[in-house]
Design a protein around this motif. Structure first.
Motif, PDB file in Angstrom:
ATOM      1  N   MET A   1      73.322  22.022 -22.265  1.00 19.03           N
ATOM      2  CA  MET A   1      73.117  22.769 -23.292  1.00 19.03           C
ATOM      3  C   MET A   1      71.571  22.822 -23.754  1.00 19.03           C
ATOM      4  O   MET A   1      70.771  21.588 -23.668  1.00 19.03           O
ATOM      5  CB  MET A   1      73.971  22.221 -24.499  1.00 19.03           C
ATOM      6  CG  MET A   1      73.912  23.131 -25.639  1.00 19.03           C
ATOM      7  SD  MET A   1      74.773  22.410 -27.260  1.00 19.03           S
ATOM      8  CE  MET A   1      76.239  21.864 -26.602  1.00 19.03           C
ATOM      9  N   THR A   2      70.959  23.828 -23.760  1.00 28.71           N
ATOM     10  CA  THR A   2      69.679  23.979 -24.027  1.00 28.71           C
ATOM     11  C   THR A   2      69.252  23.685 -25.394  1.00 28.71           C
ATOM     12  O   THR A   2      70.254  23.677 -26.368  1.00 28.71           O
ATOM     13  CB  THR A   2      68.955  25.300 -23.725  1.00 28.71           C
ATOM     14  OG1 THR A   2      69.760  26.332 -24.778  1.00 28.71           O
ATOM     15  CG2 THR A   2      69.413  25.886 -22.409  1.00 28.71           C
ATOM     16  N   GLU A   3      68.055  23.409 -25.746  1.00 25.74           N
ATOM     17  CA  GLU A   3      68.009  23.089 -27.178  1.00 25.74           C
ATOM     18  C   GLU A   3      67.972  24.202 -28.154  1.00 25.74           C
ATOM     19  O   GLU A   3      68.091  23.989 -29.182  1.00 25.74           O
ATOM     20  CB  GLU A   3      66.354  22.655 -27.386  1.00 25.74           C
ATOM     21  CG  GLU A   3      65.934  21.388 -26.661  1.00 25.74           C
ATOM     22  CD  GLU A   3      64.454  20.874 -26.675  1.00 25.74           C
ATOM     23  OE1 GLU A   3      63.900  21.215 -27.888  1.00 25.74           O
ATOM     24  OE2 GLU A   3      63.952  20.253 -26.005  1.00 25.74           O
ATOM     25  N   VAL A   4      67.655  25.754 -27.493  1.00 26.99           N
ATOM     26  CA  VAL A   4      67.739  26.684 -28.206  1.00 26.99           C
ATOM     27  C   VAL A   4      69.297  26.716 -28.629  1.00 26.99           C
ATOM     28  O   VAL A   4      69.603  27.188 -29.681  1.00 26.99           O
ATOM     29  CB  VAL A   4      67.398  27.831 -27.651  1.00 26.99           C
ATOM     30  CG1 VAL A   4      67.859  29.267 -27.987  1.00 26.99           C
ATOM     31  CG2 VAL A   4      65.941  27.977 -27.084  1.00 26.99           C
ATOM     32  N   THR A   5      70.213  26.648 -27.555  1.00 28.31           N
ATOM     33  CA  THR A   5      71.544  26.718 -27.921  1.00 28.31           C
ATOM     34  C   THR A   5      71.941  25.619 -29.055  1.00 28.31           C
ATOM     35  O   THR A   5      72.781  25.867 -29.895  1.00 28.31           O
ATOM     36  CB  THR A   5      72.269  26.751 -26.770  1.00 28.31           C
ATOM     37  OG1 THR A   5      72.059  27.469 -25.903  1.00 28.31           O
ATOM     38  CG2 THR A   5      73.900  26.697 -26.922  1.00 28.31           C
ATOM     39  N   LEU A   6      71.675  24.705 -28.968  1.00 33.66           N
ATOM     40  CA  LEU A   6      71.963  23.331 -29.762  1.00 33.66           C
ATOM     41  C   LEU A   6      71.370  23.765 -31.088  1.00 33.66           C
ATOM     42  O   LEU A   6      72.074  23.430 -32.216  1.00 33.66           O
ATOM     43  CB  LEU A   6      71.417  22.184 -29.293  1.00 33.66           C
ATOM     44  CG  LEU A   6      71.581  20.964 -30.249  1.00 33.66           C
ATOM     45  CD1 LEU A   6      73.195  20.546 -30.028  1.00 33.66           C
ATOM     46  CD2 LEU A   6      71.018  19.546 -29.577  1.00 33.66           C
ATOM     47  N   SER A   7      70.325  24.315 -31.386  1.00 20.37           N
ATOM     48  CA  SER A   7      69.722  24.559 -32.433  1.00 20.37           C
ATOM     49  C   SER A   7      70.538  25.657 -33.403  1.00 20.37           C
ATOM     50  O   SER A   7      71.010  25.665 -34.329  1.00 20.37           O
ATOM     51  CB  SER A   7      68.307  25.073 -32.344  1.00 20.37           C
ATOM     52  OG  SER A   7      67.816  25.583 -33.527  1.00 20.37           O
ATOM     53  N   ALA A   8      71.134  26.587 -32.461  1.00 18.58           N
ATOM     54  CA  ALA A   8      72.086  27.716 -32.980  1.00 18.58           C
ATOM     55  C   ALA A   8      73.264  27.079 -33.213  1.00 18.58           C
ATOM     56  O   ALA A   8      73.677  27.414 -34.735  1.00 18.58           O
ATOM     57  CB  ALA A   8      71.949  28.962 -32.190  1.00 18.58           C
ATOM     58  N   TYR A   9      73.983  26.214 -32.754  1.00 17.86           N
ATOM     59  CA  TYR A   9      74.892  25.580 -33.046  1.00 17.86           C
ATOM     60  C   TYR A   9      74.979  24.600 -34.161  1.00 17.86           C
ATOM     61  O   TYR A   9      75.717  24.861 -35.079  1.00 17.86           O
ATOM     62  CB  TYR A   9      75.511  24.813 -31.770  1.00 17.86           C
ATOM     63  CG  TYR A   9      76.036  25.242 -30.531  1.00 17.86           C
ATOM     64  CD1 TYR A   9      76.357  26.609 -30.516  1.00 17.86           C
ATOM     65  CD2 TYR A   9      76.393  24.342 -29.556  1.00 17.86           C
ATOM     66  CE1 TYR A   9      76.688  27.132 -29.381  1.00 17.86           C
ATOM     67  CE2 TYR A   9      76.933  25.135 -28.442  1.00 17.86           C
ATOM     68  CZ  TYR A   9      77.220  26.235 -28.336  1.00 17.86           C
ATOM     69  OH  TYR A   9      77.526  26.959 -27.109  1.00 17.86           O
ATOM     70  N   LEU A  10      73.654  24.154 -34.400  1.00 11.84           N
ATOM     71  CA  LEU A  10      73.510  23.295 -35.678  1.00 11.84           C
ATOM     72  C   LEU A  10      73.366  24.220 -36.791  1.00 11.84           C
ATOM     73  O   LEU A  10      74.261  23.883 -37.731  1.00 11.84           O
ATOM     74  CB  LEU A  10      72.341  22.234 -35.414  1.00 11.84           C
ATOM     75  CG  LEU A  10      71.997  21.581 -36.682  1.00 11.84           C
ATOM     76  CD1 LEU A  10      72.981  20.568 -36.865  1.00 11.84           C
ATOM     77  CD2 LEU A  10      70.610  20.457 -36.322  1.00 11.84           C
ATOM     78  N   ALA A  11      72.810  25.232 -36.638  1.00 11.09           N
ATOM     79  CA  ALA A  11      72.524  26.119 -37.874  1.00 11.09           C
ATOM     80  C   ALA A  11      73.902  26.681 -38.180  1.00 11.09           C
ATOM     81  O   ALA A  11      74.238  26.634 -39.476  1.00 11.09           O
ATOM     82  CB  ALA A  11      71.490  27.177 -37.653  1.00 11.09           C
ATOM     83  N   PHE A  12      74.796  27.151 -37.282  1.00 13.15           N
ATOM     84  CA  PHE A  12      75.974  27.634 -37.682  1.00 13.15           C
ATOM     85  C   PHE A  12      76.913  26.428 -38.275  1.00 13.15           C
ATOM     86  O   PHE A  12      77.714  26.822 -39.014  1.00 13.15           O
ATOM     87  CB  PHE A  12      76.604  28.263 -36.245  1.00 13.15           C
ATOM     88  CG  PHE A  12      77.826  28.669 -36.418  1.00 13.15           C
ATOM     89  CD1 PHE A  12      77.970  30.070 -37.344  1.00 13.15           C
ATOM     90  CD2 PHE A  12      79.134  28.416 -35.797  1.00 13.15           C
ATOM     91  CE1 PHE A  12      79.252  30.622 -37.346  1.00 13.15           C
ATOM     92  CE2 PHE A  12      80.342  29.058 -36.084  1.00 13.15           C
ATOM     93  CZ  PHE A  12      80.328  30.123 -36.668  1.00 13.15           C
TER      94      PHE A  12
END
Length: 139
Positions: free
Chosen positions: A1-12
């Protein structure tokens, strides 16, 4: 999982936590009232009542959740990993949190109220997310 994806997941994930908090504030503030009836709010209440503002905050978020949740889940399903998209998810979340805090704190019938600007920021963030997904689909 990329940092970008993890960031979006965390915000969601934090958005979903915000929904639970809004539900709890609306539910428990109303339940404290004498003769409270579950699922019914007094028609005489307006912005001067915290119960009204908590109820409207939660319902306003629910009214806007279908588009936001649909947009984000669609992006996750197509494995869209855009830094711009992730930033927009964060902007949307922060705008909704500020909208919530202002709705709880300011009793006003004025339109636009300070919370209206953060509502608009959230709408713009969601539109940008939809456009970026559309561009990805046609590319």
């Amino acid at each position: 999982m990329t940092e970008v994806t993890l960031s979006a997941y965390l915000a969601f994930y934090l958005y979903l936590i915000m929904l639970v908090v809004q539900w709890a504030v609306a539910t428990f503030s109303k339940a404290k009232e004498p003769h409270a009836v579950p699922g019914k709010i007094n028609d005489d209440l307006s912005h001067d009542s915290f119960i009204f503002r908590a109820h409207r905050t939660f319902h306003n978020t629910l009214e806007n959740s279908a588009l936001f949740i649909g947009t984000v889940l669609f992006a996750f399903v197509i494995n869209y990993q855009s830094p711009l998209f992730a930033m927009c998810v964060w902007v949307y979340l922060i705008a909704r949190i500020i909208h919530m805090v202002l709705y709880y704190a300011i009793a006003t019938e004025k339109n636009p109220s300070p919370r209206s600007y953060f509502f608009l920021i959230g709408v713009i963030a969601n539109v940008v997310m939809l456009v970026t997904i559309g561009l990805r689909l046609v590319a």
